[in-house]
Design an enzyme around this catalytic site. Structure first.
Site, mmCIF file in Angstrom:
data_model
loop_
_atom_site.group_PDB
_atom_site.id
_atom_site.type_symbol
_atom_site.label_atom_id
_atom_site.label_comp_id
_atom_site.label_asym_id
_atom_site.label_seq_id
_atom_site.Cartn_x
_atom_site.Cartn_y
_atom_site.Cartn_z
ATOM 1 N N ASN A 43 0.828 -1.211 0.000
ATOM 2 C CA ASN A 43 0.000 0.000 0.000
ATOM 3 C C ASN A 43 0.861 1.260 0.000
ATOM 4 O O ASN A 43 0.592 2.220 -0.731
ATOM 5 C CB ASN A 43 -0.898 0.027 1.238
ATOM 6 C CG ASN A 43 -2.050 -0.956 1.173
ATOM 7 O OD1 ASN A 43 -2.316 -1.553 0.133
ATOM 8 N ND2 ASN A 43 -2.722 -1.139 2.294
ATOM 9 N N ARG A 366 -11.107 -4.500 -13.788
ATOM 10 C CA ARG A 366 -9.934 -5.291 -13.404
ATOM 11 C C ARG A 366 -10.296 -6.763 -13.522
ATOM 12 O O ARG A 366 -11.033 -7.296 -12.689
ATOM 13 C CB ARG A 366 -9.494 -4.996 -11.968
ATOM 14 C CG ARG A 366 -9.081 -3.556 -11.707
ATOM 15 C CD ARG A 366 -8.469 -3.401 -10.319
ATOM 16 N NE ARG A 366 -8.374 -2.007 -9.913
ATOM 17 C CZ ARG A 366 -7.397 -1.185 -10.277
ATOM 18 N NH1 ARG A 366 -6.448 -1.612 -11.079
ATOM 19 N NH2 ARG A 366 -7.376 0.073 -9.846
ATOM 20 N N ARG A 396 -5.669 1.921 -13.039
ATOM 21 C CA ARG A 396 -4.268 2.035 -12.636
ATOM 22 C C ARG A 396 -3.652 0.693 -12.280
ATOM 23 O O ARG A 396 -4.212 -0.075 -11.507
ATOM 24 C CB ARG A 396 -4.126 2.997 -11.460
ATOM 25 C CG ARG A 396 -2.677 3.246 -11.067
ATOM 26 C CD ARG A 396 -2.552 4.276 -9.983
ATOM 27 N NE ARG A 396 -2.839 5.622 -10.467
ATOM 28 C CZ ARG A 396 -3.729 6.431 -9.930
ATOM 29 N NH1 ARG A 396 -4.436 6.030 -8.914
ATOM 30 N NH2 ARG A 396 -3.915 7.633 -10.425
ATOM 31 N N HIS A 426 -16.142 2.968 -14.183
ATOM 32 C CA HIS A 426 -15.927 2.185 -12.968
ATOM 33 C C HIS A 426 -17.131 1.316 -12.630
ATOM 34 O O HIS A 426 -17.074 0.493 -11.711
ATOM 35 C CB HIS A 426 -15.609 3.144 -11.810
ATOM 36 C CG HIS A 426 -15.037 2.500 -10.599
ATOM 37 N ND1 HIS A 426 -15.694 2.484 -9.388
ATOM 38 C CD2 HIS A 426 -13.869 1.832 -10.405
ATOM 39 C CE1 HIS A 426 -14.952 1.846 -8.495
ATOM 40 N NE2 HIS A 426 -13.847 1.448 -9.078
ATOM 41 N N TYR A 459 -12.354 -9.932 -1.589
ATOM 42 C CA TYR A 459 -13.030 -8.633 -1.522
ATOM 43 C C TYR A 459 -14.492 -8.849 -1.137
ATOM 44 O O TYR A 459 -15.178 -9.681 -1.735
ATOM 45 C CB TYR A 459 -12.988 -7.912 -2.870
ATOM 46 C CG TYR A 459 -11.676 -7.265 -3.230
ATOM 47 C CD1 TYR A 459 -10.467 -7.739 -2.726
ATOM 48 C CD2 TYR A 459 -11.631 -6.177 -4.089
ATOM 49 C CE1 TYR A 459 -9.262 -7.150 -3.068
ATOM 50 C CE2 TYR A 459 -10.430 -5.575 -4.446
ATOM 51 C CZ TYR A 459 -9.254 -6.068 -3.921
ATOM 52 O OH TYR A 459 -8.060 -5.486 -4.267
ATOM 53 N N ARG A 555 -13.888 2.230 5.089
ATOM 54 C CA ARG A 555 -12.669 1.429 5.154
ATOM 55 C C ARG A 555 -11.410 2.291 5.074
ATOM 56 O O ARG A 555 -10.460 2.087 5.807
ATOM 57 C CB ARG A 555 -12.629 0.406 4.012
ATOM 58 C CG ARG A 555 -11.452 -0.569 4.136
ATOM 59 C CD ARG A 555 -11.221 -1.357 2.876
ATOM 60 N NE ARG A 555 -10.442 -0.613 1.899
ATOM 61 C CZ ARG A 555 -10.697 -0.576 0.605
ATOM 62 N NH1 ARG A 555 -11.726 -1.227 0.120
ATOM 63 N NH2 ARG A 555 -9.936 0.118 -0.222
ATOM 64 N N HIS A 583 -15.144 -3.860 0.448
ATOM 65 C CA HIS A 583 -15.112 -3.148 -0.827
ATOM 66 C C HIS A 583 -16.499 -2.662 -1.269
ATOM 67 O O HIS A 583 -16.605 -1.831 -2.175
ATOM 68 C CB HIS A 583 -14.525 -4.086 -1.899
ATOM 69 C CG HIS A 583 -14.213 -3.445 -3.199
ATOM 70 N ND1 HIS A 583 -14.971 -3.628 -4.340
ATOM 71 C CD2 HIS A 583 -13.216 -2.601 -3.571
ATOM 72 C CE1 HIS A 583 -14.460 -2.950 -5.335
ATOM 73 N NE2 HIS A 583 -13.395 -2.310 -4.903
#
Length: 675
Positions: A43, A366, A396, A426, A459, A555, A583
């Protein structure tokens, strides 16, 4: 005047501190705590490559522009980041050396350094070095201002100081092509392990043939933002491809160095790399702790890892002969990672084999590296179905993989669409069009999470399977937008950013404010990854001050300051960091007693509400509504992994009241799903 918003970057660092707390938590199994250190390290790397890189970029701007951007505030933020990271790195070291290494030793697992090798292990390492490591080594001598080669992003190096001259050697640590950890010959009942770094360190005198004053490891982080000059002109896809080629050579953003390095040597490196003091972060002798994801576990002790929690079958979908028929009969919801992801693959394959299905459409943000979703889409194409795939080429660190999937699907006959200039897609939507009674009926899978079978196991997300025309037909309009058939989606049920989502959310909050003033039930329950959009934070302050009770489960970033007298008395916030990554996004409004519930792909951030295509999905089915609200309530009751988010963001664990039952939400949800 007190700042009304908590600094975004410091709030993110507070989140990463919560990750570090899990590494410190004795209730977490030992090897899982090592993984939390790896998550923290990974991270932090991304934070410096993206966020700190963006802050540092102001230096390249003109003086007047820097003044407009409040140069003093940016510089102060960089100083605070450096100070906070240094404190966290100290805690990291105490956890690793003071707690985890001794506990590993209690289980017969020893992470040695070169000084502790037995004669037999020394012989082993000398042979291993010659056969395995030496072919990968590169040595560069540096003296004065010349000779420093290009340092690769996130690569490890030794700076080896010659005791008899002013020069030093730069030696790479090849932890990419080789394993980071070497399992050594060991005595019965113990397992000895060595960093590859220390194997190199042990052999440096013979390798370099000098009198070594010291060998100090370093790691450089580079700017990871793609250098795309103008998204609005030319071929965006080609610009992204060119940007990917340049990402690894971005300007430096952080130098992590062994804190034992002499100040004069550090100053020399700082000048050679054109860094300033805020870019220098002291650390231990070994870096890149994200490699601890792969730390060897030679023990058969199952208590060192989490007990298995395999994804479970859905009680309705698992028994259904046809998922499409099941969706026509009513809505169902999947709760990941508690439910199996298999139903997504099964749904696409069923559509492929159904002669009445005409098309399949999907958004890909993703995908997994070996994607069963892509395989299922290719199967649908092989069966003669039309497949439309919208691929976000600017996701990204997944840009290259997404471009490859796009090229592969296009070669198989799919109609592939890529990014909009200046905006990301998204939303997570799958749409199936089926010919029924002379018209196309739509079937939709609407999710908070990605079409990724790998991350679906870690997730926590929600996914709605629905043929309700109020939802499925509007999902079709979103695809019309993505395919540039329409300019505005004009949805009455789905809330779509950047068109209606923010305005509709503000309207829902305004209704709570009006109801609170009228004495009607007024509350808001929000679960988000991040809460950062200033106007939405101010709207929540306004609602709280009007008497609306607000509960937040956040979160990550939280720029709102909960519990501040006169500002946010009616706002409470917690954050849960546990085995699975939270998530999902949930928005629930009291609405005067007629509750309104949405699941969504969108956080309340500027980028999500203004610069992304996002979808919030209203929940109309009574049973689905009950399940999602129940999950929120369970998480709000968590007293094992919940931290209180306060105005200081110092992450106190939520206290368990005397006599209160233990509630660990993720375990409770799993047991509830299992029934």
């Amino acid at each position: 005047m007190q700042e009304r918003l908590y600094n975004r970057e410091l709030s993110w660092l507070s989140f990463n501190h919560r990750v570090l707390q899990e590494a410190q938590n004795p209730e977490v199994p030992l090897y899982e705590r090592l993984k939390f250190l790896a998550i923290y390290s990974s991270n932090l790397d991304e934070f410096f490559r993206v966020r700190v890189a963006a802050l540092r970029s102001f230096r390249a701007l003109g003086k007047n522009t820097r003044k407009e951007l409040d140069e003093a505030r940016i510089k102060n933020t960089l100083r605070l980041i450096r100070h906070t990271v240094e404190e966290q790195q100290e805690l990291f070291g105490r956890i690793f050396r003071g707690t985890l290494l001794p506990e590993l030793q209690q289980h017969g697992i020893f992470l040695l350094n070169a000084r502790l090798l037995s004669p037999g292990q020394q012989d082993f390492i000398e042979n291993y070095f010659k056969k395995e490591i030496l072919p990968h080594l590169q040595i560069h001598w540096v003296q004065g201002k010349a000779g420093l080669p290009f340092l690769q992003n996130r690569a490890l190096y030794f700076i080896v100081k010659d005791a008899d001259s002013e020069r030093f050697a730069l030696v790479n640590i090849p932890s990419g092509p080789l394993p980071r950890f070497i399992e050594l010959p060991s005595l019965e009942g113990r397992h000895d392990i060595l960093f590859i770094d220390d194997a190199i360190r042990f052999n440096l005198p013979n390798l370099l043939g000098i009198n070594i004053e010291g060998a100090y490891s370093i790691k450089l982080s580079r700017n990871a933002d793609l250098p795309i000059d103008d998204e609005y002109s030319g071929d965006l896809l080609e610009k992204i491809k060119r940007g990917l080629e340049k990402r690894h050579i971005g300007p430096p953003t952080r130098l992590l160095y062994d804190k034992e390095m002499p100040a004069s040597l550090l100053e020399q490196l700082k000048a050679l790399l054109e860094l300033n003091k805020n870019d220098l972060i002291p650390g231990a002798a070994n870096h890149n702790f994200n490699d601890f994801f792969d730390f060897p576990n030679p023990s058969s002790d199952t208590s060192l890892v989490y007990p298995p929690m395999p994804p479970l079958p859905h009680p309705v979908l698992d028994q259904a002969k046809s998922l499409l028929d099941c969706m026509k009969a009513g809505d169902n919801v999947l709760h990941y990672p508690y439910h199996k992801f298999d139903y997504v693959i099964r749904l696409i394959r069923e559509a492929a084999e159904d002669p009445q299905v005409e098309f399949v459409k999907i958004t890909v943000y993703r995908a997994a590296s070996r994607s069963a979703v892509v395989d299922a889409l290719q199967y649908a194409l092989s069966k003669g179905k039309k497949a439309t795939v919208f691929i976000e080429a600017k996701a990204r660190f997944d840009e290259e993989a997404n471009l490859q999937w796009g090229e592969q699907l296009k070669a198989s006959g799919a109609d592939v669409h890529y990014s909009y200039p200046g905006i990301k897609v998204h939303a997570k939507i799958l749409l199936i069009g089926r010919q029924e009674d002379g018209v196309i009926r739509h079937y939709a899978y609407l999710s908070t999470g990605n079409f990724n079978e790998k991350t679906s196991k870690i997730y926590a997300d929600h996914a709605l399977l629905s043929a309700d025309p109020r939802l499925a037909d509007e999902a079709a309009r979103v695809f019309d937008l993505l395919e540039r058939k329409i300019i505005l989606p004009d949805c009455k049920n789905l809330l779509v950013a950047p068109f209606t989502l923010k305005d509709k959310l503000e309207g829902l909050i305004d209704k709570e404010i009006a109801n609170a003033k009228a004495g009607l039930p007024a509350y808001i329950l929000l679960k988000l990854n991040s809460l950062e959009e200033p106007a939405m934070v101010e709207k929540l302050y306004e609602a709280g001050q009007a008497g609306v009770r607000i509960k937040l489960i956040i979160r990550g970033i939280c720029c709102l300051k909960p519990g501040v007298p006169g500002l946010s008395d009616n706002i409470e916030a917690i954050s849960i960091v546990d085995r699975f990554l939270e998530h999902a996004r949930i928005y629930l409004f009291a609405s005067g007693g007629d509750e309104r519930l949405y699941i969504a792909s969108a956080d309340w951030m500027k980028r999500n509400l203004h610069r992304r295509i996002e979808v919030a999905i209203p929940i109309y089915d009574v049973e689905v509504f009950r399940q999602i609200k129940h999950i929120f309530e369970l998480q709000w009751q968590d007293n094992c992994r919940a931290r209180v988010l306060n105005a200081e963001q110092d992450n106190p664990m939520r206290e368990r009241g005397e006599g209160a039952a233990r509630v660990r939400a993720q375990e409770e949800i799993y047991e509830g799903v299992r029934g």
